[in-house]
Motif scaffolding. Structure first.
Motif, PDB file in Angstrom:
ATOM      1  N   GLY A  68       0.921  -1.303   0.111  1.00  0.00           N
ATOM      2  CA  GLY A  68       0.002  -0.045   0.026  1.00  0.00           C
ATOM      3  C   GLY A  68       0.833   1.434   0.086  1.00  0.00           C
ATOM      4  N   VAL A  69       0.534   2.337  -0.789  1.00  0.00           N
ATOM      5  CA  VAL A  69       0.993   3.565  -0.809  1.00  0.00           C
ATOM      6  C   VAL A  69       0.146   4.585  -0.845  1.00  0.00           C
ATOM      7  CG1 VAL A  69       3.324   2.601  -1.853  1.00  0.00           C
ATOM      8  CG2 VAL A  69       1.464   3.407  -3.369  1.00  0.00           C
ATOM      9  N   ALA A  70       0.623   5.860  -0.863  1.00  0.00           N
ATOM     10  CA  ALA A  70      -0.384   7.066  -0.570  1.00  0.00           C
ATOM     11  C   ALA A  70      -1.473   7.331  -1.513  1.00  0.00           C
ATOM     12  CB  ALA A  70       0.624   8.234  -0.002  1.00  0.00           C
ATOM     13  N   LEU A  71      -0.770   7.555  -2.841  1.00  0.00           N
ATOM     14  CA  LEU A  71      -1.359   8.092  -3.893  1.00  0.00           C
ATOM     15  C   LEU A  71      -2.083   7.147  -4.869  1.00  0.00           C
ATOM     16  CD1 LEU A  71       1.214  10.797  -5.133  1.00  0.00           C
ATOM     17  CD2 LEU A  71      -0.975  11.048  -3.468  1.00  0.00           C
ATOM     18  N   ILE A  72      -3.369   7.464  -5.326  1.00  0.00           N
ATOM     19  CA  ILE A  72      -4.135   6.486  -6.084  1.00  0.00           C
ATOM     20  C   ILE A  72      -3.571   5.801  -7.425  1.00  0.00           C
ATOM     21  CG2 ILE A  72      -6.219   6.461  -7.539  1.00  0.00           C
ATOM     22  CD1 ILE A  72      -6.671   7.146  -4.831  1.00  0.00           C
ATOM     23  N   GLU A  73      -2.906   6.466  -8.187  1.00  0.00           N
ATOM     24  CA  GLU A  73      -2.050   6.165  -9.515  1.00  0.00           C
ATOM     25  C   GLU A  73      -1.181   5.063  -9.018  1.00  0.00           C
ATOM     26  OE1 GLU A  73      -3.579   6.116 -12.207  1.00  0.00           O
ATOM     27  OE2 GLU A  73      -5.173   7.058 -11.459  1.00  0.00           O
ATOM     28  N   GLU A  74      -0.147   5.538  -8.049  1.00  0.00           N
ATOM     29  CA  GLU A  74       0.783   4.883  -7.615  1.00  0.00           C
ATOM     30  C   GLU A  74       0.422   3.462  -6.993  1.00  0.00           C
ATOM     31  OE1 GLU A  74       0.596   7.980  -7.418  1.00  0.00           O
ATOM     32  OE2 GLU A  74       2.367   8.971  -8.399  1.00  0.00           O
ATOM     33  N   HIS A  75      -0.553   3.521  -6.398  1.00  0.00           N
ATOM     34  CA  HIS A  75      -1.174   2.367  -5.617  1.00  0.00           C
ATOM     35  C   HIS A  75      -1.439   1.355  -6.856  1.00  0.00           C
ATOM     36  CE1 HIS A  75      -2.677  -0.322  -2.400  1.00  0.00           C
ATOM     37  NE2 HIS A  75      -3.857  -0.044  -2.922  1.00  0.00           N
ATOM     38  N   ILE A  76      -2.460   1.905  -7.666  1.00  0.00           N
ATOM     39  CA  ILE A  76      -2.692   1.139  -8.769  1.00  0.00           C
ATOM     40  C   ILE A  76      -1.652   0.373  -9.346  1.00  0.00           C
ATOM     41  CG2 ILE A  76      -3.836   1.052 -11.356  1.00  0.00           C
ATOM     42  CD1 ILE A  76      -5.849   3.070  -9.666  1.00  0.00           C
ATOM     43  N   GLU A  77      -0.696   1.264  -9.596  1.00  0.00           N
ATOM     44  CA  GLU A  77       0.638   0.884 -10.618  1.00  0.00           C
ATOM     45  C   GLU A  77       1.403  -0.383  -9.542  1.00  0.00           C
ATOM     46  OE1 GLU A  77       5.216   2.485 -11.592  1.00  0.00           O
ATOM     47  OE2 GLU A  77       3.827   3.887 -10.895  1.00  0.00           O
ATOM     48  N   LEU A  78       1.311  -0.065  -8.178  1.00  0.00           N
ATOM     49  CA  LEU A  78       2.009  -1.042  -7.195  1.00  0.00           C
ATOM     50  C   LEU A  78       1.255  -2.294  -7.391  1.00  0.00           C
ATOM     51  CD1 LEU A  78       3.914  -2.187  -5.150  1.00  0.00           C
ATOM     52  CD2 LEU A  78       2.227  -0.932  -3.517  1.00  0.00           C
ATOM     53  N   LEU A  79       0.150  -2.472  -7.387  1.00  0.00           N
ATOM     54  CA  LEU A  79      -0.748  -3.648  -7.458  1.00  0.00           C
ATOM     55  C   LEU A  79      -0.656  -4.369  -8.671  1.00  0.00           C
ATOM     56  CD1 LEU A  79      -3.658  -2.626  -5.121  1.00  0.00           C
ATOM     57  CD2 LEU A  79      -1.444  -3.706  -4.367  1.00  0.00           C
ATOM     58  N   LYS A  80      -0.652  -3.560  -9.823  1.00  0.00           N
ATOM     59  CA  LYS A  80      -0.728  -4.086 -10.986  1.00  0.00           C
ATOM     60  C   LYS A  80       0.814  -4.976 -11.242  1.00  0.00           C
ATOM     61  CE  LYS A  80      -3.806  -1.598 -14.027  1.00  0.00           C
ATOM     62  NZ  LYS A  80      -3.870  -0.541 -15.312  1.00  0.00           N
ATOM     63  N   PHE A  81       1.809  -4.249 -10.802  1.00  0.00           N
ATOM     64  CA  PHE A  81       3.164  -4.728 -10.862  1.00  0.00           C
ATOM     65  C   PHE A  81       3.237  -6.495 -10.022  1.00  0.00           C
ATOM     66  CE2 PHE A  81       7.299  -5.734  -9.416  1.00  0.00           C
ATOM     67  CZ  PHE A  81       8.184  -5.123 -10.441  1.00  0.00           C
ATOM     68  N   LEU A  82       2.600  -6.170  -8.797  1.00  0.00           N
ATOM     69  CA  LEU A  82       2.497  -7.354  -8.053  1.00  0.00           C
ATOM     70  C   LEU A  82       1.709  -8.647  -8.702  1.00  0.00           C
ATOM     71  CD1 LEU A  82       2.226  -5.949  -4.538  1.00  0.00           C
ATOM     72  CD2 LEU A  82       4.352  -6.764  -5.561  1.00  0.00           C
ATOM     73  N   ARG A  83       0.796  -8.222  -9.361  1.00  0.00           N
ATOM     74  CA  ARG A  83      -0.116  -9.020 -10.220  1.00  0.00           C
ATOM     75  C   ARG A  83       0.509  -9.625 -11.270  1.00  0.00           C
ATOM     76  NH1 ARG A  83      -3.857 -12.879 -10.436  1.00  0.00           N
ATOM     77  NH2 ARG A  83      -5.967 -12.305 -11.814  1.00  0.00           N
ATOM     78  N   ASP A  84       1.292  -8.494 -12.257  1.00  0.00           N
ATOM     79  CA  ASP A  84       1.844  -9.295 -13.413  1.00  0.00           C
ATOM     80  C   ASP A  84       3.162  -9.837 -12.985  1.00  0.00           C
ATOM     81  OD1 ASP A  84      -0.219  -7.934 -14.669  1.00  0.00           O
ATOM     82  OD2 ASP A  84       0.948  -6.153 -15.125  1.00  0.00           O
ATOM     83  N   LYS A  85       3.999  -9.063 -12.167  1.00  0.00           N
ATOM     84  CA  LYS A  85       5.473  -9.778 -12.007  1.00  0.00           C
ATOM     85  C   LYS A  85       5.419 -10.675 -10.812  1.00  0.00           C
ATOM     86  CE  LYS A  85       6.747  -7.056 -15.491  1.00  0.00           C
ATOM     87  NZ  LYS A  85       7.101  -7.622 -16.697  1.00  0.00           N
ATOM     88  N   GLY A  86       4.538 -10.432  -9.703  1.00  0.00           N
ATOM     89  CA  GLY A  86       4.734 -11.250  -8.795  1.00  0.00           C
ATOM     90  C   GLY A  86       3.779 -12.514  -8.718  1.00  0.00           C
ATOM     91  N   LYS A  87       2.910 -12.599  -9.867  1.00  0.00           N
ATOM     92  CA  LYS A  87       1.769 -13.491  -9.937  1.00  0.00           C
ATOM     93  C   LYS A  87       0.960 -13.907  -9.093  1.00  0.00           C
ATOM     94  CE  LYS A  87       4.022 -14.034 -14.144  1.00  0.00           C
ATOM     95  NZ  LYS A  87       3.449 -13.441 -15.225  1.00  0.00           N
ATOM     96  N   THR A  88       0.742 -12.873  -8.038  1.00  0.00           N
ATOM     97  CA  THR A  88      -0.292 -13.112  -7.035  1.00  0.00           C
ATOM     98  C   THR A  88      -1.534 -13.240  -7.406  1.00  0.00           C
ATOM     99  OG1 THR A  88      -0.795 -12.124  -4.837  1.00  0.00           O
ATOM    100  CG2 THR A  88      -0.697 -10.758  -6.629  1.00  0.00           C
ATOM    101  N   ASP A  89      -2.088 -14.175  -6.364  1.00  0.00           N
ATOM    102  CA  ASP A  89      -3.844 -14.359  -7.037  1.00  0.00           C
ATOM    103  C   ASP A  89      -4.608 -13.589  -6.202  1.00  0.00           C
ATOM    104  OD1 ASP A  89      -3.178 -17.154  -8.264  1.00  0.00           O
ATOM    105  OD2 ASP A  89      -2.293 -17.734  -6.078  1.00  0.00           O
ATOM    106  N   LEU A  90      -4.312 -13.062  -5.222  1.00  0.00           N
ATOM    107  CA  LEU A  90      -5.283 -12.038  -4.481  1.00  0.00           C
ATOM    108  C   LEU A  90      -4.531 -10.833  -4.219  1.00  0.00           C
ATOM    109  CD1 LEU A  90      -6.558 -14.720  -2.029  1.00  0.00           C
ATOM    110  CD2 LEU A  90      -7.533 -14.128  -4.137  1.00  0.00           C
ATOM    111  N   LEU A  91      -5.040  -9.588  -4.118  1.00  0.00           N
ATOM    112  CA  LEU A  91      -4.501  -8.421  -3.801  1.00  0.00           C
ATOM    113  C   LEU A  91      -4.912  -7.632  -2.372  1.00  0.00           C
ATOM    114  CD1 LEU A  91      -4.651  -6.927  -7.421  1.00  0.00           C
ATOM    115  CD2 LEU A  91      -2.797  -7.288  -6.472  1.00  0.00           C
ATOM    116  N   PRO A  92      -3.985  -6.914  -1.891  1.00  0.00           N
ATOM    117  CA  PRO A  92      -4.174  -6.359  -0.747  1.00  0.00           C
ATOM    118  C   PRO A  92      -4.277  -4.756  -0.932  1.00  0.00           C
ATOM    119  CG  PRO A  92      -1.704  -6.535  -0.738  1.00  0.00           C
ATOM    120  CD  PRO A  92      -2.549  -6.945  -2.277  1.00  0.00           C
ATOM    121  N   THR A  93      -4.675  -4.169   0.203  1.00  0.00           N
ATOM    122  CA  THR A  93      -4.456  -2.655   0.259  1.00  0.00           C
ATOM    123  C   THR A  93      -4.138  -2.466   1.688  1.00  0.00           C
ATOM    124  OG1 THR A  93      -5.917  -2.094  -1.689  1.00  0.00           O
ATOM    125  CG2 THR A  93      -5.483  -0.431   0.270  1.00  0.00           C
TER     126      THR A  93
END
Length: 482
Positions: A68-93
């Motif tokens: 989790g990070v402070a700003l909307i777009e950066e938070h989306i970018e972080l979670l997309k990265f973990l989904r794409d590069k980390g192959k995570t099944d579920l996402l947190p905030t």
């Protein structure tokens, strides 16, 4: 405030909502009926309960990070990265510390500072300040379910905004997000506030919306005996079910001994099914938290700790595992390090998917003792409350019948001292006022005496200290010769 383990009637709940939604201006964005309609339009791929149920039926273990990070777009970018590069099944905030303390003014300042600096100046996502519309931007940008992970004693407004924003899983409870996190908040107050949260989730359920609830299993995270975390998880599960919650994920934090950890997850599910039998249509799943204590500073050693947790989660058949990163000892991880921990975990889970830990007498004995200890605690809690679990919980903390090691709360007795036995399983060096039978006390005593003989020292507080730092130093049991 009159605390009882009884489902809130709708008039009482709706009256309380008026006050809660006035705590910060974004509360005005919450329209409950509109939020229910929004939740019903979400695709199945974004509904946590659906994903967990499918995983349970297929005996799969899903992976999920913290992030989790402070700003909307950066938070989306972080979670997309973990989904794409980390192959995570579920996402947190993961929610920031100011929001956890209901300090929305400081969170607002943190958002501004983050925008000015071009990087997150908060240690999480300030969902209350961002409000419903911005939470929906996050939900709509992603293709996996989102869970709110926080640590908030009073999590009512956060629940209103994030559930209206499209999150489909809400973590925490009146014990697990109070005693390990706060010093001066009474257990009676947080149980009452979390009844509100569970009644909100129950109301969504009544309208046909599946929201998953997940009490925080690891508690203080270090050397918490299974029967302590099981007792708290089952109490919070029962309190939630009374308010209408139907989808529950109960958790446990890794202790490090493979047999004990596998026995813990299996016994947790079996015990929970037994205690929840009076509630209809409960969908019960489990979550295994990788090691929550100190990590080695060396990244290669950290991957060893992560992989051991991944293997344990897979062999225990937990429904999901919360994944750590190789930067745990260094601070907030980079998104790359977070993804690396996820990929390492996924590799182990895939390799062990169809394997089982061979059932043996040690595994059976661990399950038996965990169940025996847990039941003795819970029976006394019910006795203290004269059948009312909420009142029994308050009185149990007052009496030390419920006691969480290393917790900061002044409402916690703090009498327990856990230590590892010679095989690394966590036992009670001092069981405080826990209502254990002579058999249970003797079992724990003998296990620790056997370690003392091996190490040529008496079981003592020094063992506790040694064990706390052991994994960070590259071992499991804190041996004096090491």
């Amino acid at each position: 405030m009159e605390l009882k383990n009884k489902k809130w009637d709708l008039d009482k709940f709706m009256e309380f909502r008026k006050e809660v939604l006035q705590q910060w201006p974004t509360g005005k964005e919450v329209d409950l009926q509109e939020a229910i309609a929004y939740q019903k339009k979400l695709g199945e791929e974004k509904i946590m309960a659906e994903k967990l149920q499918e995983a349970k039926e297929n005996e799969e273990t899903l992976i999920q990070p913290r992030a989790g990070v402070a700003l909307i777009e950066e938070h989306i970018e972080l979670l997309k990265f973990l989904r794409d590069k980390g192959k995570t099944d579920l996402l947190p905030t993961t929610i920031d510390s100011y929001t956890r303390q209901n300090n929305y003014k400081e969170a607002e300042a943190g958002i501004k500072e983050s925008s000015d600096e071009g990087r997150s100046m908060l240690n999480g996502f300030p969902a209350v300040n961002h409000g419903v519309i911005n939470c929906r931007k996050v939900v709509e940008a992603l293709d996996a379910p989102l869970q709110v992970r926080h640590g908030t004693p009073d999590a009512r407004l956060l629940a209103e905004i994030t559930l209206a924003g499209g999150f489909t899983d809400y973590e925490g409870g009146g014990i697990s997000y109070n005693i390990p996190y706060a010093k001066d908040v009474s257990i009676e107050q947080t149980l009452y506030d979390w009844q509100y949260v569970d009644r909100l989730v129950g109301y969504y359920q009544e309208q046909g919306v599946r929201i998953n609830r997940e009490p925080f299993g690891p508690l203080t995270g270090t050397l918490v005996p299974p029967s302590i975390s099981h007792s708290i998880a089952i109490i919070e599960g029962l309190l939630a079910a009374e308010q209408g919650v139907k989808n529950l994920t109960l958790g446990y934090g890794q202790c490090g001994n493979l047999v004990q950890d596998v026995a813990a997850i299996k016994s947790l599910e079996e015990l929970a099914q037994e205690y929840l039998k009076d509630y209809d249509n409960i969908m019960l799943t489990t979550v295994f938290h990788q090691w929550m204590g100190g990590f080695p500073q060396d990244e290669a050693q950290s991957f060893g700790v992560i992989s051991w947790g991944a293997a344990t989660a897979a062999l225990s058949k937990a429904t999901k595992v919360i994944v750590k990163t190789p930067h745990e000892a260094l601070g907030i991880p980079t998104k790359e390090a977070n993804a690396e921990g996820l990929r390492a975990t996924k590799q182990l889970i895939n390799m062990l998917k169809n394997q089982e830990l061979v059932s043996n007498t040690k595994l059976a004995k661990e399950k038996e003792m965990i169940k025996k200890e847990t039941k003795q605690i819970l029976e006394r809690v019910f006795e203290l409350g004269a059948g009312d679990l909420a009142q029994g919980t308050v009185k149990a903390f007052q009496a030390g019948v419920l006691d969480i090691p290393f917790a900061p709360s002044k409402y916690n007795a703090g009498n327990l001292l856990p230590a590892r036995d010679d095989n690394g399983a966590v036992r009670y060096l001092n069981h405080g006022n826990l209502p254990f039978s002579d058999e249970v006390v003797e079992f724990n005593k003998q296990k620790l005496e056997a370690r003392g003989e091996e190490e040529a020292r008496e079981p003592s507080f020094q063992m506790v200290i040694d064990d706390i730092y052991a994994i960070g130093k590259g071992m499991l049991v804190g041996r004096p010769r090491n």
